[in-house]
Design a protein around this motif. Structure first.
Motif, PDB file in Angstrom:
ATOM      1  N   GLY A 153       0.825  -1.207   0.000  1.00 52.41           N
ATOM      2  CA  GLY A 153       0.000   0.000   0.000  1.00 52.41           C
ATOM      3  C   GLY A 153       0.851   1.246   0.000  1.00 52.41           C
ATOM      4  N   LEU A 154       0.192   2.381  -0.043  1.00 52.37           N
ATOM      5  CA  LEU A 154       0.879   3.655  -0.121  1.00 52.37           C
ATOM      6  C   LEU A 154       1.067   4.263   1.260  1.00 52.37           C
ATOM      7  N   GLU A 155       2.242   4.811   1.471  1.00 44.96           N
ATOM      8  CA  GLU A 155       2.568   5.498   2.715  1.00 44.96           C
ATOM      9  C   GLU A 155       2.560   6.999   2.435  1.00 44.96           C
ATOM     10  N   PHE A 156       1.692   7.733   3.132  1.00 43.47           N
ATOM     11  CA  PHE A 156       1.596   9.179   2.942  1.00 43.47           C
ATOM     12  C   PHE A 156       2.874   9.863   3.417  1.00 43.47           C
ATOM     13  N   LEU A 157       3.390  10.777   2.598  1.00 41.43           N
ATOM     14  CA  LEU A 157       4.588  11.522   2.988  1.00 41.43           C
ATOM     15  C   LEU A 157       4.260  12.964   3.327  1.00 41.43           C
ATOM     16  N   ILE A 158       3.625  13.672   2.376  1.00 45.32           N
ATOM     17  CA  ILE A 158       3.382  15.104   2.551  1.00 45.32           C
ATOM     18  C   ILE A 158       2.343  15.550   1.536  1.00 45.32           C
ATOM     19  N   TYR A 159       1.603  16.610   1.865  1.00 39.30           N
ATOM     20  CA  TYR A 159       0.759  17.187   0.834  1.00 39.30           C
ATOM     21  C   TYR A 159       0.880  18.706   0.853  1.00 39.30           C
ATOM     22  N   PHE A 160       0.629  19.285  -0.307  1.00 36.48           N
ATOM     23  CA  PHE A 160       0.675  20.727  -0.499  1.00 36.48           C
ATOM     24  C   PHE A 160      -0.711  21.239  -0.864  1.00 36.48           C
ATOM     25  N   GLN A 161      -1.054  22.362  -0.276  1.00 34.16           N
ATOM     26  CA  GLN A 161      -2.212  23.124  -0.714  1.00 34.16           C
ATOM     27  C   GLN A 161      -1.636  24.434  -1.245  1.00 34.16           C
ATOM     28  N   GLY A 162      -1.678  24.602  -2.555  1.00 36.63           N
ATOM     29  CA  GLY A 162      -0.919  25.705  -3.140  1.00 36.63           C
ATOM     30  C   GLY A 162       0.555  25.415  -2.933  1.00 36.63           C
ATOM     31  N   ASN A 163       1.285  26.387  -2.424  1.00 40.49           N
ATOM     32  CA  ASN A 163       2.719  26.209  -2.183  1.00 40.49           C
ATOM     33  C   ASN A 163       3.040  25.841  -0.736  1.00 40.49           C
ATOM     34  N   SER A 164       2.028  25.787   0.106  1.00 44.28           N
ATOM     35  CA  SER A 164       2.314  25.490   1.506  1.00 44.28           C
ATOM     36  C   SER A 164       1.989  24.038   1.820  1.00 44.28           C
ATOM     37  N   ALA A 165       2.688  23.511   2.796  1.00 39.52           N
ATOM     38  CA  ALA A 165       2.537  22.103   3.186  1.00 39.52           C
ATOM     39  C   ALA A 165       1.955  22.038   4.593  1.00 39.52           C
ATOM     40  N   PRO A 166       0.613  21.965   4.716  1.00 35.00           N
ATOM     41  CA  PRO A 166      -0.008  21.939   6.036  1.00 35.00           C
ATOM     42  C   PRO A 166       0.330  20.688   6.835  1.00 35.00           C
TER      43      PRO A 166
ATOM     44  N   SER B  35      12.042  11.094   7.867  1.00 33.93           N
ATOM     45  CA  SER B  35      13.169  11.638   8.644  1.00 33.93           C
ATOM     46  C   SER B  35      13.510  13.014   8.109  1.00 33.93           C
ATOM     47  N   ASP B  36      14.436  13.674   8.785  1.00 41.12           N
ATOM     48  CA  ASP B  36      14.827  15.011   8.320  1.00 41.12           C
ATOM     49  C   ASP B  36      15.689  14.964   7.072  1.00 41.12           C
ATOM     50  N   ARG B  37      15.955  13.760   6.562  1.00 37.35           N
ATOM     51  CA  ARG B  37      16.663  13.672   5.275  1.00 37.35           C
ATOM     52  C   ARG B  37      15.706  13.938   4.106  1.00 37.35           C
ATOM     53  N   PHE B  38      14.413  13.888   4.405  1.00 34.75           N
ATOM     54  CA  PHE B  38      13.394  14.084   3.381  1.00 34.75           C
ATOM     55  C   PHE B  38      12.871  15.516   3.463  1.00 34.75           C
ATOM     56  N   SER B  39      12.750  16.159   2.300  1.00 35.52           N
ATOM     57  CA  SER B  39      12.142  17.484   2.243  1.00 35.52           C
ATOM     58  C   SER B  39      11.427  17.618   0.908  1.00 35.52           C
ATOM     59  N   ALA B  40      10.482  18.536   0.856  1.00 35.87           N
ATOM     60  CA  ALA B  40       9.747  18.759  -0.392  1.00 35.87           C
ATOM     61  C   ALA B  40       9.392  20.224  -0.496  1.00 35.87           C
ATOM     62  N   GLU B  41       9.307  20.682  -1.717  1.00 37.28           N
ATOM     63  CA  GLU B  41       8.853  22.041  -1.942  1.00 37.28           C
ATOM     64  C   GLU B  41       7.989  22.076  -3.196  1.00 37.28           C
ATOM     65  N   ARG B  42       7.197  23.134  -3.255  1.00 32.57           N
ATOM     66  CA  ARG B  42       6.348  23.345  -4.422  1.00 32.57           C
ATOM     67  C   ARG B  42       6.406  24.829  -4.746  1.00 32.57           C
ATOM     68  N   THR B  43       6.596  25.118  -5.995  1.00 28.36           N
ATOM     69  CA  THR B  43       6.727  26.513  -6.406  1.00 28.36           C
ATOM     70  C   THR B  43       5.668  26.871  -7.441  1.00 28.36           C
ATOM     71  N   GLY B  44       5.162  28.100  -7.341  1.00 21.54           N
ATOM     72  CA  GLY B  44       4.187  28.573  -8.319  1.00 21.54           C
ATOM     73  C   GLY B  44       2.899  27.775  -8.320  1.00 21.54           C
ATOM     74  N   GLY B  45       2.640  27.065  -7.220  1.00 24.61           N
ATOM     75  CA  GLY B  45       1.421  26.270  -7.151  1.00 24.61           C
ATOM     76  C   GLY B  45       1.380  25.150  -8.166  1.00 24.61           C
ATOM     77  N   SER B  46       2.555  24.785  -8.684  1.00 26.81           N
ATOM     78  CA  SER B  46       2.571  23.767  -9.733  1.00 26.81           C
ATOM     79  C   SER B  46       3.584  22.675  -9.410  1.00 26.81           C
ATOM     80  N   VAL B  47       4.741  22.726 -10.020  1.00 29.26           N
ATOM     81  CA  VAL B  47       5.747  21.662  -9.907  1.00 29.26           C
ATOM     82  C   VAL B  47       6.203  21.485  -8.461  1.00 29.26           C
ATOM     83  N   SER B  48       6.403  20.225  -8.089  1.00 30.26           N
ATOM     84  CA  SER B  48       6.928  19.924  -6.758  1.00 30.26           C
ATOM     85  C   SER B  48       8.175  19.054  -6.884  1.00 30.26           C
ATOM     86  N   THR B  49       9.075  19.228  -5.937  1.00 29.73           N
ATOM     87  CA  THR B  49      10.298  18.430  -5.887  1.00 29.73           C
ATOM     88  C   THR B  49      10.411  17.777  -4.524  1.00 29.73           C
TER      89      THR B  49
END
Lengths: 110, 116
Positions: free
Chosen positions: B42-55, B62-76
């Motif tokens: 199954g799938l393990e939830f990591l993070i979600y974005f609403q617009g550019n923010s991650a509620p 772990s702190d080795r994982f990070s994510a960002e989203r810019t312009g309300g579109s592409v995420s890394t």
């Protein structure tokens, strides 16, 4: 520990047989979704159920949401080889937070 | 293309290296999700974005994982100092935000990460 338990984990049946997959939890969900996933692809949504006791039919697939909104079932009638895949349930406890079950791998043999 | 796209489709990296995984959501979708899936599981939830923010970042392992989203579109999704247990398929999904009754997520094909 998994918030949503699916059973069975694996199911191998002959074409034409019926089957039921279960998705159980001790938690209440505001809605529950069923997905099918094929190898190398992302899951594809089959149905969303939101009301306790709700039953939805999609051709040979019947989905039911438990009265207490803690469990769900997927019943397939006259399974076909094209139904083969990984079936996943996912429950939402608040907006935009989803908990997935561990999946049921179905293999339908011709 | 009309669907969610992810790149690369496959990534093999050595333990200790950093990796970046990219997700292009469906145009106009305001919500974007990252999940991790071990082989056939199954799938393990990591993070979600609403617009550019991650509620909700509670699923990041772990702190080795990070994510960002810019312009309300592409995420890394970035994984630093990768470990062998990071090997999995990383799936991205996007959806409209239309209140409490519409939760349809559209998934990309995933990035298969192998850490050697």
């Amino acid at each position: 520990t998994q918030l949503l338990e699916q059973s069975p984990q694996f199911l191998s049946i002959q074409e034409g047989e019926n089957l039921t997959v279960y998705c159980n939890s001790s938690s209440v969900f505001s809605s529950l979704q069923w997905y099918r996933q094929e190898p190398g692809e992302g899951p594809v949504l089959l149905v969303t159920v939101v009301t306790g006791g709700e039953v939805k039919k999609l051709k040979r697939l019947t989905f039911q949401f438990g009265d207490a909104r803690k469990d769900s079932s997927l019943h397939i009638t006259a399974a076909q080889p094209g139904d083969t895949g990984l079936y996943l349930c996912a429950g939402a406890r608040r907006i935009n937070k989803f908990y997935f079950g561990s999946g049921t791998k179905l293999n339908v043999k011709p | 293309g009309a669907g969610v796209s992810q790149s690369p489709s496959n990534k093999v990296t050595e333990k200790g290296k950093d990796v970046e995984l990219r997700c292009d959501p469906i145009s106009g979708h305001t919500a974007l999700y990252w999940y991790r899936q071990s082989l056939g599981q199954g799938l393990e939830f990591l993070i979600y974005f609403q617009g550019n923010s991650a509620p909700d970042k509670s699923g990041l392992p772990s702190d080795r994982f990070s994510a960002e989203r810019t312009g309300g579109s592409v995420s890394t999704l970035t994984i630093q100092r990768t470990q062998q247990e990071d090997s999995a398929v990383y799936l991205c999904a996007s959806s409209f935000w239309v209140g409490e009754k519409s939760y349809e997520q559209y998934f990309g094909p995933g990035t298969r990460l192998t850490v050697t």
